[in-house]
Design an enzyme around this catalytic site. Structure first.
Site, short mmCIF file in Angstrom:
data_model
loop_
_atom_site.label_atom_id
_atom_site.label_comp_id
_atom_site.label_asym_id
_atom_site.label_seq_id
_atom_site.Cartn_x
_atom_site.Cartn_y
_atom_site.Cartn_z
N HIS A 164 0.87 -1.17 0.00
CA HIS A 164 0.00 0.00 0.00
C HIS A 164 0.91 1.22 0.00
O HIS A 164 1.70 1.42 0.93
CB HIS A 164 -0.92 0.00 1.22
CG HIS A 164 -1.92 -1.11 1.20
ND1 HIS A 164 -2.26 -1.84 2.32
CD2 HIS A 164 -2.66 -1.62 0.18
CE1 HIS A 164 -3.18 -2.75 1.99
NE2 HIS A 164 -3.42 -2.64 0.70
N GLU B 127 1.57 3.38 3.05
CA GLU B 127 2.13 2.72 4.24
C GLU B 127 3.64 2.65 4.03
O GLU B 127 4.17 1.68 3.50
CB GLU B 127 1.48 1.36 4.45
CG GLU B 127 -0.01 1.49 4.72
CD GLU B 127 -0.76 0.16 4.76
OE1 GLU B 127 -0.10 -0.89 4.79
OE2 GLU B 127 -2.01 0.19 4.77
N HIS C 99 3.31 -3.99 6.33
CA HIS C 99 2.28 -2.97 6.17
C HIS C 99 2.35 -1.95 7.31
O HIS C 99 3.28 -1.93 8.09
CB HIS C 99 0.90 -3.64 6.16
CG HIS C 99 0.60 -4.37 4.89
ND1 HIS C 99 -0.27 -3.90 3.94
CD2 HIS C 99 1.06 -5.56 4.42
CE1 HIS C 99 -0.33 -4.75 2.92
NE2 HIS C 99 0.48 -5.77 3.21
N GLU D 72 2.19 -5.70 10.51
CA GLU D 72 1.80 -4.29 10.58
C GLU D 72 2.78 -3.59 11.53
O GLU D 72 2.89 -3.97 12.70
CB GLU D 72 0.37 -4.16 11.09
CG GLU D 72 -0.66 -4.95 10.30
CD GLU D 72 -1.13 -4.22 9.05
OE1 GLU D 72 -0.82 -3.01 8.91
OE2 GLU D 72 -1.82 -4.85 8.22
#
Length: 374
Positions: A65, A68, A180, A269
């Protein structure tokens, strides 16, 4: 670690590493983005131009993404850290001597070019130049026909997705992680379920091993295992979660790796803020440095070996079956690797109508060598 690099600066920085460490580092690309930017990786290994026999391959993919952005920088820093400490740090030297490490800092450079520093939530640049979320663009395991035909699998997908799929097809990756932002947690397959109901646990056949791998990352991170709540609804005991239990993600890359290759992949993440100010990058690096290294080392956990025929010749394309978890196929040199959490497993090899004798292995930290003869 004072700023984010744009595409040219990132490539220049990686190319400088190749020049500084020509026997250890090699820069390449898996393809191009919609707008023509190269999807650049750096490969790090003691024998960077040719993989040694039974040497496993591991990869990190960042910035899927585009907004990110921290993962993009973490992989640049990781490359520099590994190479600069080779020959001085026994742990790093051993890792590089025995592993092929691939770091792809940005799978979505077009999105990154549109994103803006300081935006913590979802913003412009999340998708690629066509506005497509790449982590929803891979084959959907529960909604699309299962096939091994790459042309059929990749038809109609984005250039970045197809490039990643082809890369996964072409290399015998053993272990992987997809980095991410927007939370602080290690998430593991499956990312979706047949019902596509968020909050529903969707276990893969390798659920214990995936929990183990996610826990390795979380415990080696400075704070992840403390159940950080970036949002009030976040709840990640020990810093890990099953992907679908968190929310349903059909068409994700981690599930694609699991279903269509030998690789086990988790999604990590890294930060609450998706594109935090550059002044925070040093802190994020210190948070993740040891976890990034510890996770790479897990490629040497479980079982590996060679499948041979009755004459002692390697058998390419043989299937190594595990009583708990998915099967893997051998390379054209008859090699296989199977990452497994500690425990007792029974394995056997098969090809066509031939099979080996089953072998029971007590897997401990480290890797056991188990060869099979058909």
């Amino acid at each position: 670690m004072c700023e984010y690099e744009n595409q040219r600066e990132m490539v220049d920085r990686l190319m400088q590493l190749q020049r500084n460490y020509p026997s250890l580092a090699k820069v390449g690309a898996i393809g191009k983005s919609v707008e023509g930017r190269s999807l650049v990786y750096i490969k790090i290994s003691e024998n960077v131009n040719q993989r040694s026999f039974l040497e496993p391959m591991v990869k990190y993919v960042g910035n899927m993404h585009g907004d990110e952005a921290v993962s993009r920088q973490m992989l640049i820093y990781l490359a520099e850290y590994l190479l600069s400490r080779y020959g001085f740090d026994q742990r790093i030297t051993s890792l590089i001597n025995n592993t092929e490490i691939f770091l792809l800092p940005s799978l979505n450079p077009d999105g990154f070019a549109e994103a803006r520093e300081g935006n913590c939530g979802t913003s412009s640049g999340r998708g690629n130049a066509n506005g497509v979320d790449l982590n929803r663009n891979f084959p959907r395991q529960f909604d699309e026909p299962r096939t091994s035909n790459f042309r059929a699998l990749s038809f109609g997908r984005e250039k970045e997705t197809t490039a990643a799929m082809a890369w996964i097809f072409s290399k015998p990756f053993v272990l992987s992680a997809n980095l991410h932002g927007g939370a602080v947690v290690a998430s593991y397959p499956f990312d979706d379920s047949p019902s596509h109901q968020s909050g529903k646990y969707s276990a893969s056949p390798d659920d214990p091993t995936f929990k183990y791998l996610a826990t390795v990352y979380a415990r080696n991170h400075r704070t992840m295992s403390s159940n950080i709540k970036c949002e009030p609804t976040d709840n990640f005991p020990n810093g890990i979660t099953n992907g679908a239990r968190w929310y349903d993600v059909p068409g994700g890359m981690q599930d694609y790796n699991y279903v269509h290759s030998n690789a086990l992949e988790i999604t990590v993440e890294l930060t609450c803020c998706k594109y935090p100010p550059a002044a925070t990058l040093v802190s994020h690096w210190l948070d993740n440095r040891n976890a990034l290294i510890a996770y790479l080392e897990q490629v040497h956990t479980g079982v590996k070996g060679v499948v041979m025929d009755s004459r002692g010749n390697p058998v390419p394309g043989a299937v190594v079956v595990v009583n708990r978890g998915k099967s893997v196929k051998t390379t054209n040199q008859g090699e296989y690797w199977r990452v497994l959490s500690p425990g007792t497993y029974t394995l056997m090899a098969q090809q066509g109508g031939s099979s080996s004798e089953p072998v029971t292995v007590n897997v401990k930290p480290g890797v056991a060598i188990v060869n099979f003869q058909l």
